[in-house]
Design a protein around this motif. Structure first.
Motif, PDB file in Angstrom:
ATOM      1  N   LEU A   1       0.825  -1.210   0.000  1.00  0.00           N
ATOM      2  CA  LEU A   1       0.000   0.000   0.000  1.00  0.00           C
ATOM      3  C   LEU A   1       0.859   1.260   0.000  1.00  0.00           C
ATOM      4  CD1 LEU A   1      -2.713  -1.117   2.562  1.00  0.00           C
ATOM      5  CD2 LEU A   1      -3.129  -0.572   0.151  1.00  0.00           C
ATOM      6  N   ALA A   2       1.894   1.270   0.859  1.00  0.00           N
ATOM      7  CA  ALA A   2       2.753   2.453   0.931  1.00  0.00           C
ATOM      8  C   ALA A   2       3.484   2.676  -0.384  1.00  0.00           C
ATOM      9  CB  ALA A   2       3.750   2.309   2.080  1.00  0.00           C
ATOM     10  N   ALA A   3       3.947   1.603  -1.006  1.00  0.00           N
ATOM     11  CA  ALA A   3       4.659   1.736  -2.277  1.00  0.00           C
ATOM     12  C   ALA A   3       3.731   2.249  -3.369  1.00  0.00           C
ATOM     13  CB  ALA A   3       5.264   0.390  -2.675  1.00  0.00           C
TER      14      ALA A   3
ATOM     15  N   GLN B   1       6.981 -10.702   3.387  1.00  0.00           N
ATOM     16  CA  GLN B   1       6.917 -11.953   2.635  1.00  0.00           C
ATOM     17  C   GLN B   1       7.883 -11.935   1.453  1.00  0.00           C
ATOM     18  OE1 GLN B   1       5.287 -14.242   3.999  1.00  0.00           O
ATOM     19  NE2 GLN B   1       3.278 -13.629   4.738  1.00  0.00           N
ATOM     20  N   GLY B   2       7.983 -10.788   0.807  1.00  0.00           N
ATOM     21  CA  GLY B   2       8.827 -10.698  -0.377  1.00  0.00           C
ATOM     22  C   GLY B   2      10.305 -10.816  -0.097  1.00  0.00           C
ATOM     23  N   LEU B   3      10.723 -10.526   1.135  1.00  0.00           N
ATOM     24  CA  LEU B   3      12.135 -10.635   1.498  1.00  0.00           C
ATOM     25  C   LEU B   3      12.381 -11.717   2.548  1.00  0.00           C
ATOM     26  CD1 LEU B   3      13.165  -6.851   1.656  1.00  0.00           C
ATOM     27  CD2 LEU B   3      13.480  -8.474  -0.227  1.00  0.00           C
ATOM     28  N   PHE B   4      11.312 -12.438   2.955  1.00  0.00           N
ATOM     29  CA  PHE B   4      11.419 -13.504   3.958  1.00  0.00           C
ATOM     30  C   PHE B   4      12.061 -12.965   5.241  1.00  0.00           C
ATOM     31  CE2 PHE B   4      12.826 -17.658   5.713  1.00  0.00           C
ATOM     32  CZ  PHE B   4      11.624 -18.341   5.611  1.00  0.00           C
ATOM     33  N   ILE B   5      11.459 -11.886   5.766  1.00  0.00           N
ATOM     34  CA  ILE B   5      11.953 -11.284   6.992  1.00  0.00           C
ATOM     35  C   ILE B   5      10.787 -11.087   7.956  1.00  0.00           C
ATOM     36  CG2 ILE B   5      13.952 -10.099   6.021  1.00  0.00           C
ATOM     37  CD1 ILE B   5      12.268  -7.599   5.779  1.00  0.00           C
ATOM     38  N   PHE B   6      11.116 -11.078   9.238  1.00  0.00           N
ATOM     39  CA  PHE B   6      10.108 -10.840  10.269  1.00  0.00           C
ATOM     40  C   PHE B   6      10.382  -9.450  10.829  1.00  0.00           C
ATOM     41  CE2 PHE B   6       8.481 -11.810  14.727  1.00  0.00           C
ATOM     42  CZ  PHE B   6       7.164 -11.637  14.360  1.00  0.00           C
ATOM     43  N   ASP B   7       9.847  -8.430  10.145  1.00  0.00           N
ATOM     44  CA  ASP B   7      10.180  -7.055  10.494  1.00  0.00           C
ATOM     45  C   ASP B   7       9.002  -6.356  11.160  1.00  0.00           C
ATOM     46  OD1 ASP B   7       8.497  -6.920   8.351  1.00  0.00           O
ATOM     47  OD2 ASP B   7       9.729  -5.571   7.143  1.00  0.00           O
ATOM     48  N   ASN B   8       9.264  -5.155  11.641  1.00  0.00           N
ATOM     49  CA  ASN B   8       8.217  -4.317  12.202  1.00  0.00           C
ATOM     50  C   ASN B   8       7.500  -3.565  11.080  1.00  0.00           C
ATOM     51  OD1 ASN B   8       8.813  -4.941  14.929  1.00  0.00           O
ATOM     52  ND2 ASN B   8      10.539  -3.510  14.865  1.00  0.00           N
ATOM     53  N   ILE B   9       6.299  -3.050  11.395  1.00  0.00           N
ATOM     54  CA  ILE B   9       5.520  -2.340  10.385  1.00  0.00           C
ATOM     55  C   ILE B   9       6.284  -1.126   9.866  1.00  0.00           C
ATOM     56  CG2 ILE B   9       3.414  -1.034   9.954  1.00  0.00           C
ATOM     57  CD1 ILE B   9       2.898  -3.985  10.185  1.00  0.00           C
ATOM     58  N   HIS B  10       6.915  -0.374  10.760  1.00  0.00           N
ATOM     59  CA  HIS B  10       7.604   0.831  10.280  1.00  0.00           C
ATOM     60  C   HIS B  10       8.763   0.469   9.355  1.00  0.00           C
ATOM     61  CE1 HIS B  10      10.579   0.048  13.493  1.00  0.00           C
ATOM     62  NE2 HIS B  10      11.362   0.922  12.883  1.00  0.00           N
ATOM     63  N   GLN B  11       9.383  -0.694   9.591  1.00  0.00           N
ATOM     64  CA  GLN B  11      10.469  -1.115   8.699  1.00  0.00           C
ATOM     65  C   GLN B  11       9.930  -1.484   7.317  1.00  0.00           C
ATOM     66  OE1 GLN B  11      11.847  -4.151  11.381  1.00  0.00           O
ATOM     67  NE2 GLN B  11      13.573  -2.920  12.075  1.00  0.00           N
ATOM     68  N   ALA B  12       8.757  -2.124   7.281  1.00  0.00           N
ATOM     69  CA  ALA B  12       8.143  -2.434   5.989  1.00  0.00           C
ATOM     70  C   ALA B  12       7.802  -1.156   5.230  1.00  0.00           C
ATOM     71  CB  ALA B  12       6.888  -3.276   6.205  1.00  0.00           C
ATOM     72  N   LEU B  13       7.318  -0.145   5.941  1.00  0.00           N
ATOM     73  CA  LEU B  13       6.998   1.131   5.292  1.00  0.00           C
ATOM     74  C   LEU B  13       8.249   1.816   4.770  1.00  0.00           C
ATOM     75  CD1 LEU B  13       4.333   2.516   7.817  1.00  0.00           C
ATOM     76  CD2 LEU B  13       3.924   1.323   5.652  1.00  0.00           C
ATOM     77  N   LEU B  14       9.314   1.770   5.562  1.00  0.00           N
ATOM     78  CA  LEU B  14      10.567   2.381   5.126  1.00  0.00           C
ATOM     79  C   LEU B  14      11.084   1.724   3.859  1.00  0.00           C
ATOM     80  CD1 LEU B  14      12.323   2.751   8.601  1.00  0.00           C
ATOM     81  CD2 LEU B  14      11.540   4.623   7.147  1.00  0.00           C
ATOM     82  N   MET B  15      10.993   0.398   3.784  1.00  0.00           N
ATOM     83  CA  MET B  15      11.452  -0.293   2.589  1.00  0.00           C
ATOM     84  C   MET B  15      10.600   0.080   1.375  1.00  0.00           C
ATOM     85  SD  MET B  15      14.176  -1.968   3.081  1.00  0.00           S
ATOM     86  CE  MET B  15      14.267  -3.169   1.762  1.00  0.00           C
ATOM     87  N   ALA B  16       9.307   0.271   1.581  1.00  0.00           N
ATOM     88  CA  ALA B  16       8.442   0.692   0.480  1.00  0.00           C
ATOM     89  C   ALA B  16       8.863   2.069  -0.036  1.00  0.00           C
ATOM     90  CB  ALA B  16       6.988   0.712   0.940  1.00  0.00           C
ATOM     91  N   TYR B  17       9.144   2.989   0.872  1.00  0.00           N
ATOM     92  CA  TYR B  17       9.602   4.321   0.476  1.00  0.00           C
ATOM     93  C   TYR B  17      10.906   4.222  -0.332  1.00  0.00           C
ATOM     94  CZ  TYR B  17       6.389   7.243   3.241  1.00  0.00           C
ATOM     95  OH  TYR B  17       5.293   7.899   3.729  1.00  0.00           O
ATOM     96  N   ASP B  18      11.845   3.399   0.173  1.00  0.00           N
ATOM     97  CA  ASP B  18      13.129   3.252  -0.516  1.00  0.00           C
ATOM     98  C   ASP B  18      12.949   2.658  -1.916  1.00  0.00           C
ATOM     99  OD1 ASP B  18      14.925   4.330   1.329  1.00  0.00           O
ATOM    100  OD2 ASP B  18      15.091   2.464   2.450  1.00  0.00           O
ATOM    101  N   ALA B  19      12.032   1.695  -2.040  1.00  0.00           N
ATOM    102  CA  ALA B  19      11.806   1.071  -3.342  1.00  0.00           C
ATOM    103  C   ALA B  19      11.276   2.092  -4.346  1.00  0.00           C
ATOM    104  CB  ALA B  19      10.836  -0.101  -3.201  1.00  0.00           C
TER     105      ALA B  19
END
Length: 468
Positions: free
Chosen positions: A17-19, A420-438
């Motif tokens: 969603l963020a991406a 799921q796409g990176l097979f990691i158990f991350d926090n929500i804010h980390q998932a959002l940060l990765m979306a921004y970076d992408a």
């Protein structure tokens, strides 16, 4: 009917969603495909007995960068609340507050366990454990006493694998919790009283955690994103100049770039050209822990004053019991009943997976009795089953993940991200940060900057978070 877009996002969880939202803000034409009938993935909320509840225990970490919080506040305003954590963990036969309070630790734990914790702390520098498994790393950091009482049972319950069968990566992703117990051990040894070991704050939306992903979805639609629900992707075909994504209901979308938040094993199965046999076999060995959620409606107001209770006790499969209305301040929540959410990690082949709702409620009642928690005046029960929740970092998983990730990185015009796409158990804010970076790695002409994305992923891997 075919549709052509600049970007196709697969999966409407927080990262997807963020991406999609960020890319649309930059002027790209975006389609988002989600197999469920709602957005949010595991971060979505649902209604039980008139109360908004989450799929497990979710929080937005207080470590979320201020600039990202500013974006989220722009979407939710004052509904994004800063809350003080009020959680507990069962250690032995006692409940301890989280964040840890040293007056509780020294007063409630039995003298024999306190003596073992103090001795482990005093001899920590003398131990020469091998850092080759989750068990050895955690034993080295917090000592055998706390490992055997807390971390060993929690690991086996959460991932279905004993600590000596888990990778060291699992320990590294629990660094904050490990450090809290490490400090606790030192404080016990020095008899320091009334010491709180972390601030324990978090952000949480007034109307359930799902309000965050719903706000992202609304913003994405306002920015021009075409969100298609109940659109399960069954094929991703990569051509020289475009990617063709087809769904089970026959829709076809073509685009210049695809962001996939699908589980890596799923992407490997549906991609054409198909990966090599070695990559397919490696993908099949990447396993996830399932989650069974049991929602019990309690008559008579709030059941407790705590937001969640962690339960390492191996006598019950229940890992955590949370009470969603305690996570927030919402005058709209009823005062005559509440809802408990019991989390049961399991395999889809386990017997508990097939139990009916009343049997699951009885299991939760037994857990309450075993752990000294208050009884429930049950008036309703319902359950949810999530098939892929926790990546299992078994020993040797790194080799399989490296093989699959190397294949995924080489797919033209396809980028994997998210839990799921990176097979990691991350926090929500980390998932959002990765979306921004992408999205930041998409050039103005629509081409994807693989160098910038690789740098972002490396930064994320080192720090546990992304940047902007």
């Amino acid at each position: 009917m075919g549709t052509s877009r600049d970007l196709i996002v697969m999966g409407a969880g927080p990262a997807g969603l963020a991406a999609a939202w960020r890319a649309a803000q930059r002027g790209f034409q975006v389609t988002l495909l989600e197999r469920a009938d709602h957005v949010g993935g595991m971060a979505a909320s649902l209604d039980v007995a008139g109360i908004r509840v989450d799929q497990g225990s979710h929080r937005l970490d207080q470590a979320t960068p201020e600039w990202l919080l500013a974006d989220l506040r722009g979407l939710m305003g004052e509904d994004l609340q800063l809350r003080r954590r009020s959680s507990r963990i069962r250690v032995g036969d006692q409940w301890l507050s989280l964040p840890l309070r040293m007056d509780e630790v020294t007063r409630r734990l039995p003298p024999s366990l306190l003596a073992r914790i103090a001795r482990d702390s005093a001899t920590m520098s003398l131990r020469r454990d091998h850092d080759d498994t989750y068990a050895s790393v955690v034993r080295g950091r917090v000592g055998p006493a706390l490992y055997e009482t807390v971390y060993g049972p929690l690991a086996e319950k959460q991932w279905g694998v004993p600590g000596h069968g888990l990778s060291t990566m699992q320990a590294h992703r629990q660094a904050a919790r490990l450090s809290a117990w490490k400090v606790a051990g030192r404080a016990v040894g020095r008899l320091r009283q009334k010491r709180q070991l972390s601030t324990g704050g978090y952000y949480y939306p007034r109307n359930g955690f799902g309000q965050l992903v719903e706000a992202l979805a609304d913003a994405a639609v306002d920015a021009g994103v075409d969100i298609k629900l109940e659109a399960e992707v069954d094929r991703v075909r990569v051509y020289e100049d475009e990617v063709e994504v087809s769904t089970q209901d026959g829709d076809v979308v073509t685009g210049g770039l695809v962001f996939s938040t699908l589980p890596l094993p799923v992407l490997a199965r549906i991609s054409r050209p198909a990966p090599s046999l070695t990559s397919i076999e490696s993908a099949a060995r990447l396993r996830y822990r399932a989650m069974l959620l049991v929602y019990i409606v309690h008559k008579g107001g709030r059941w407790s004053t705590f937001d969640s209770h962690d339960i390492p006790d191996p006598r019950t499969p229940v890992l955590r019991i949370s009470e969603p209305i305690n996570y927030r301040d919402n005058p709209a929540d009823p005062d005559d009943h509440s809802v408990l959410c019991a989390e049961i990690p399991c395999s889809m082949t386990d017997e508990v997976w097939g139990l009916d709702d009343e049997s699951l409620a009885d299991l939760v009642d037994e857990t309450l009795g075993l752990t000294g928690l208050p009884s429930v005046d049950r008036i309703h029960v319902e359950s949810r089953r999530l098939g892929q929740v926790y990546p299992i970092y078994r020993l040797g998983y790194e080799n399989d993940l490296t093989e699959v990730d190397a294949w995924a990185r080489m797919i033209r015009r396809v980028v994997t991200l998210g839990r799921q796409g990176l097979f990691i158990f991350d926090n929500i804010h980390q998932a959002l940060l990765m979306a921004y970076d992408a999205v930041d790695a998409i050039r103005d002409d629509g081409r994807f900057d693989r160098y910038a994305w690789t740098v972002a992923r490396e930064r994320f891997s080192r720090s546990g978070g992304g940047g902007h």
